[in-house]
Scaffold this motif. Structure first.
Motif, mmCIF file in Angstrom:
data_model
loop_
_atom_site.group_PDB
_atom_site.id
_atom_site.type_symbol
_atom_site.label_atom_id
_atom_site.label_comp_id
_atom_site.label_asym_id
_atom_site.label_seq_id
_atom_site.Cartn_x
_atom_site.Cartn_y
_atom_site.Cartn_z
ATOM 1 N N GLY A 40 29.164 -10.441 33.656
ATOM 2 C CA GLY A 40 29.448 -11.003 32.363
ATOM 3 C C GLY A 40 29.552 -12.437 31.736
ATOM 4 N N GLY A 41 29.689 -12.686 30.691
ATOM 5 C CA GLY A 41 29.807 -14.271 30.154
ATOM 6 C C GLY A 41 30.776 -14.463 30.755
ATOM 7 N N LEU A 42 32.084 -13.928 30.784
ATOM 8 C CA LEU A 42 33.327 -14.707 31.703
ATOM 9 C C LEU A 42 33.241 -14.602 32.981
ATOM 10 N N GLY A 43 32.774 -13.522 33.444
ATOM 11 C CA GLY A 43 32.490 -13.313 34.982
ATOM 12 C C GLY A 43 31.676 -14.298 35.411
ATOM 13 N N SER A 92 31.978 -7.674 41.417
ATOM 14 C CA SER A 92 31.395 -6.329 41.290
ATOM 15 C C SER A 92 30.900 -6.448 39.677
ATOM 16 N N ASP A 93 29.881 -5.490 39.266
ATOM 17 C CA ASP A 93 29.553 -5.068 38.034
ATOM 18 C C ASP A 93 28.548 -4.239 38.119
ATOM 19 N N ILE A 94 28.499 -3.467 36.856
ATOM 20 C CA ILE A 94 27.499 -2.394 36.935
ATOM 21 C C ILE A 94 25.775 -2.850 36.886
ATOM 22 N N CYS A 106 28.727 -1.621 40.968
ATOM 23 C CA CYS A 106 29.443 -0.215 40.811
ATOM 24 C C CYS A 106 29.954 0.251 39.401
ATOM 25 N N ASP A 107 29.839 1.385 39.219
ATOM 26 C CA ASP A 107 30.214 1.759 37.965
ATOM 27 C C ASP A 107 31.872 2.132 37.777
ATOM 28 N N LEU A 108 32.402 1.339 37.056
ATOM 29 C CA LEU A 108 33.817 1.566 36.875
ATOM 30 C C LEU A 108 34.442 3.037 36.457
ATOM 31 N N ALA A 109 33.392 3.770 36.160
ATOM 32 C CA ALA A 109 33.670 5.168 35.472
ATOM 33 C C ALA A 109 33.671 6.075 36.707
ATOM 34 N N HIS A 113 40.418 -8.027 36.485
ATOM 35 C CA HIS A 113 39.635 -6.966 36.057
ATOM 36 C C HIS A 113 39.280 -7.485 34.744
ATOM 37 N N LEU A 114 37.751 -7.915 34.573
ATOM 38 C CA LEU A 114 37.292 -8.220 33.553
ATOM 39 C C LEU A 114 36.180 -7.050 32.822
ATOM 40 N N GLY A 115 35.817 -6.150 33.743
ATOM 41 C CA GLY A 115 34.488 -5.358 33.516
ATOM 42 C C GLY A 115 34.981 -4.126 32.378
ATOM 43 N N VAL A 130 33.208 -2.388 28.645
ATOM 44 C CA VAL A 130 32.567 -2.627 27.280
ATOM 45 C C VAL A 130 33.388 -3.795 26.291
ATOM 46 N N SER A 131 32.867 -4.886 25.966
ATOM 47 C CA SER A 131 33.720 -5.893 25.477
ATOM 48 C C SER A 131 33.607 -6.319 23.947
ATOM 49 N N VAL A 132 33.182 -5.268 23.199
ATOM 50 C CA VAL A 132 33.113 -5.266 21.705
ATOM 51 C C VAL A 132 33.216 -3.706 21.193
ATOM 52 N N TYR A 153 38.214 1.207 18.579
ATOM 53 C CA TYR A 153 38.403 1.959 19.689
ATOM 54 C C TYR A 153 38.437 1.015 21.044
ATOM 55 N N TYR A 154 37.923 -0.096 20.794
ATOM 56 C CA TYR A 154 37.761 -1.287 22.120
ATOM 57 C C TYR A 154 39.279 -1.861 21.958
ATOM 58 N N GLY A 155 39.957 -2.030 20.852
ATOM 59 C CA GLY A 155 41.338 -2.704 20.843
ATOM 60 C C GLY A 155 42.263 -1.481 21.304
ATOM 61 N N SER A 173 39.145 -16.090 21.736
ATOM 62 C CA SER A 173 37.694 -15.970 21.924
ATOM 63 C C SER A 173 37.317 -17.097 22.727
ATOM 64 N N SER A 174 37.106 -16.814 23.900
ATOM 65 C CA SER A 174 36.604 -17.596 25.049
ATOM 66 C C SER A 174 35.171 -17.798 25.329
ATOM 67 N N PHE A 175 34.772 -18.872 24.296
ATOM 68 C CA PHE A 175 33.081 -19.103 24.748
ATOM 69 C C PHE A 175 33.220 -20.584 24.779
HETATM 70 P P1 NAI Z 1 30.683 -9.251 28.796
HETATM 71 O O1 NAI Z 1 30.475 -8.153 27.896
HETATM 72 O O2 NAI Z 1 29.856 -10.426 29.067
HETATM 73 O O3 NAI Z 1 30.909 -8.784 30.276
HETATM 74 C C1 NAI Z 1 31.606 -7.510 30.676
HETATM 75 C C2 NAI Z 1 30.901 -6.779 31.881
HETATM 76 O O4 NAI Z 1 31.411 -5.680 32.199
HETATM 77 C C3 NAI Z 1 29.370 -6.813 31.942
HETATM 78 O O5 NAI Z 1 28.705 -7.697 32.761
HETATM 79 C C4 NAI Z 1 28.995 -5.441 31.980
HETATM 80 O O6 NAI Z 1 27.926 -4.945 32.436
HETATM 81 C C5 NAI Z 1 30.365 -4.868 32.844
HETATM 82 N N1 NAI Z 1 30.672 -3.332 32.435
HETATM 83 C C6 NAI Z 1 30.411 -2.772 31.338
HETATM 84 N N2 NAI Z 1 30.788 -1.519 31.535
HETATM 85 C C7 NAI Z 1 30.888 -1.317 32.945
HETATM 86 C C8 NAI Z 1 31.007 -0.189 33.756
HETATM 87 N N3 NAI Z 1 31.119 0.986 33.217
HETATM 88 N N4 NAI Z 1 31.469 -0.404 35.196
HETATM 89 C C9 NAI Z 1 31.225 -1.743 35.863
HETATM 90 N N5 NAI Z 1 30.810 -2.978 34.894
HETATM 91 C C10 NAI Z 1 30.918 -2.414 33.466
HETATM 92 O O7 NAI Z 1 32.165 -9.649 28.283
HETATM 93 P P2 NAI Z 1 33.002 -11.158 28.569
HETATM 94 O O8 NAI Z 1 33.085 -11.816 27.169
HETATM 95 O O9 NAI Z 1 32.645 -11.735 29.867
HETATM 96 O O10 NAI Z 1 34.649 -10.327 28.549
HETATM 97 C C11 NAI Z 1 34.954 -10.084 29.953
HETATM 98 C C12 NAI Z 1 36.468 -9.429 29.625
HETATM 99 O O11 NAI Z 1 37.237 -10.169 29.030
HETATM 100 C C13 NAI Z 1 36.229 -7.836 28.947
HETATM 101 O O12 NAI Z 1 36.875 -7.106 29.477
HETATM 102 C C14 NAI Z 1 36.571 -8.345 27.528
HETATM 103 O O13 NAI Z 1 36.713 -7.174 26.690
HETATM 104 C C15 NAI Z 1 37.429 -9.357 27.772
HETATM 105 N N6 NAI Z 1 37.728 -10.242 26.549
HETATM 106 C C16 NAI Z 1 36.671 -11.205 26.370
HETATM 107 C C17 NAI Z 1 36.858 -12.226 25.259
HETATM 108 C C18 NAI Z 1 35.799 -13.349 25.178
HETATM 109 O O14 NAI Z 1 36.224 -13.996 24.259
HETATM 110 N N7 NAI Z 1 34.727 -13.426 25.885
HETATM 111 C C19 NAI Z 1 37.891 -12.134 24.439
HETATM 112 C C20 NAI Z 1 38.876 -10.950 24.625
HETATM 113 C C21 NAI Z 1 38.664 -9.999 25.682
#
Ligand code: NAI
Ligand code: 15L
Length: 275
Positions: A23-26, A43-45, A60-63, A80-82, A84-86, A145-147, A175-177
Motif C-alpha cells: 500500500g501507500g504507507l507500506g 506481506s500483502d494480498i 497473504c489474505d488477512l482474512a 499492522h497496516l493491512g 481496507v483503508s477507506v 464502517y471503516y471507522g 492524513s499521511s501523504f
Molecule cells: P492502502 O490502501 O494504500 O494500503 C492498504 C494495503 O492493505 C493494500 O496494499 C491492500 O492490498 C492491503 N490489504 C487490503 N485488504 C487486505 C487483505 N484482506 N489481506 C491482506 N492485505 C490487504 O492504505 P495506506 O494509506 O497505505 O494505509 C495503511 C494503513 O494505515 C491502513 O490500515 C489505513 O487504514 C491506515 N491509515 C492510513 C492513513 C493515511 O493517511 N494514509 C490515515 C489513517 C489510517
C-alpha cells in the motif's frame, strides 16, 4: 534512508512483520523499517516488489486464519497496516479489517509476539466536530464502517493486552501523504518522517501497555491532544505550513457541508451502500 531528526529509542527487532506492504504507507515504510530489524517480513494480498537483502515477501489474505498464523510465526513484533483503508460497504470491511485483525492477534498470542503497532485512523473519532479538541480518552465516534473497524481493532488490542499482555500502540493516523491537499489536511497531515518516528517509538519504548496516540505532524492547528501518550516521547518535526498558501488559494469551503464540520471530513457522508 533519511535519518529521523529526533533521538529515537534504541532497539532492533529480530524479525519484524509489516502487513499492508504493497500500500501507500507500506511502500514508504518498507525500506525505512528494515533499518530496525534483522529480518523484515513484508506481506500483502497484492503484489509487492521482490525481496531485498534481509527481507521475506509473503502474499497473504488477512482474512485467512491459517495463512495469517503461518505469516506471524517466528516474528517478534508486528506493524499492522493491512486492510481496507477507506469507507466501503460492510461486506468488504468485515473480512479484511475485522476478521483480519482478529487473525493477527490470535496468531500473535499463539506465537508469543509481545508488541504490535496498529494503524488505526482518525475515522475512529470522525464524528467529533472540527471545533473540538479531544484526547485519547474520549469515547470513539466512528464515522462509518471503516471507522468502526478501527474502533474494533483498538478494543481488540486492549483485550489482548488485558488478557495476554500483548502490548499495542494504536496510531490514529490523520492524513499521511506527501502533501496536505485541502484545509482539513492542514490540520490532520502527518509527514512520512513523523509517522516513522511514531512507529519506531511505538516499537521500542518500554512498557507501552495499550496506548492510543494521534498521528499528526506539528501543524499550526490541532484537534488532538496527545498528553495521554506522553510516555512515547513523540516529537513531530514537520508541519503542514509549507502547503498553506496553495491550499488557501482554493475556493472557500461551504460551512454547512458536514465534510467541513466534522473531523472525519468527507467520510462522514460516504454511503449508504446497500439501498
Ligand atoms: P492502502 O490502501 O494504500 O494500503 C492498504 C494495503 O492493505 C493494500 O496494499 C491492500 O492490498 C492491503 N490489504 C487490503 N485488504 C487486505 C487483505 N484482506 N489481506 C491482506 N492485505 C490487504 O492504505 P495506506 O494509506 O497505505 O494505509 C495503511 C494503513 O494505515 C491502513 O490500515 C489505513 O487504514 C491506515 N491509515 C492510513 C492513513 C493515511 O493517511 N494514509 C490515515 C489513517 C489510517
Ligand atoms: C484514512 O483513514 C485513510 O486511510 C486515508 O486514505 C485518508 O482518507 C485519511 O484517513 C484521512 O482522513 O485523510
Amino acid at each position: 534512508m533519511p535519518t529521523p531528526p529526533t533521538p529515537l529509542p534504541q532497539g532492533r527487532s529480530r524479525k519484524l512483520l509489516l502487513t499492508g506492504a504493497a500500500g501507500g504507507l507500506g511502500t514508504v515504510l518498507r525500506p525505512r523499517l528494515k533499518a530496525y530489524a534483522d529480518l523484515l517480513r513484508v506481506s500483502d494480498i497484492g503484489s509487492m516488489a521482490p525481496a531485498r537483502a534481509g527481507e521475506e515477501v509473503v502474499v497473504c489474505d488477512l482474512a485467512d486464519p491459517r495463512a495469517v498464523d503461518a505469516l506471524v510465526q517466528g516474528c517478534d513484533a508486528i506493524v499492522h497496516l493491512g486492510g481496507v483503508s477507506v469507507e466501503r460497504p460492510f461486506e468488504e470491511i468485515l473480512p479484511a479489517n475485522i476478521q483480519g485483525i482478529y487473525n493477527v492477534y490470535e496468531a500473535a498470542r499463539r506465537h508469543g509476539v509481545r508488541r504490535i503497532i496498529f494503524a488505526s485512523s482518525n475515522h475512529a473519532i470522525g464524528f467529533y466536530r472540527q471545533n473540538q479538541v479531544i484526547d485519547a480518552d474520549v469515547l470513539p465516534r466512528p464515522d462509518g464502517y471503516y471507522g468502526l473497524s478501527k474502533v474494533f481493532g483498538e478494543n481488540l488490542a486492549r483485550f489482548y493486552f488485558d488478557r495476554y499482555g500483548i502490548e499495542t500502540v494504536c496510531i490514529r493516523i490523520g492524513s499521511s501523504f506527501p502533501e496536505a491537499k485541502d484545509r482539513r489536511m492542514l490540520v490532520t497531515w502527518l509527514s512520512y518522517d513523523d509517522l516513522e518516528q511514531l512507529i519506531v517509538r511505538g516499537l521500542f519504548t518500554p512498557h507501552v501497555g495499550h496506548t492510543i496516540v494521534y498521528g499528526a505532524s506539528a501543524n499550526r492547528d490541532s484537534w488532538w491532544d496527545n498528553s495521554r501518550a506522553a510516555h512515547l516521547g513523540f516529537a513531530p518535526q514537520d508541519s503542514s505550513e509549507p502547503f498553506r498558501a496553495k491550499v488557501e488559494a482554493q475556493p472557500l469551503p461551504d460551512p454547512t457541508d458536514p465534510a467541513n464540520q466534522y473531523q472525519g471530513g468527507g467520510f462522514v457522508k460516504a454511503g449508504p451502500f446497500n439501498d
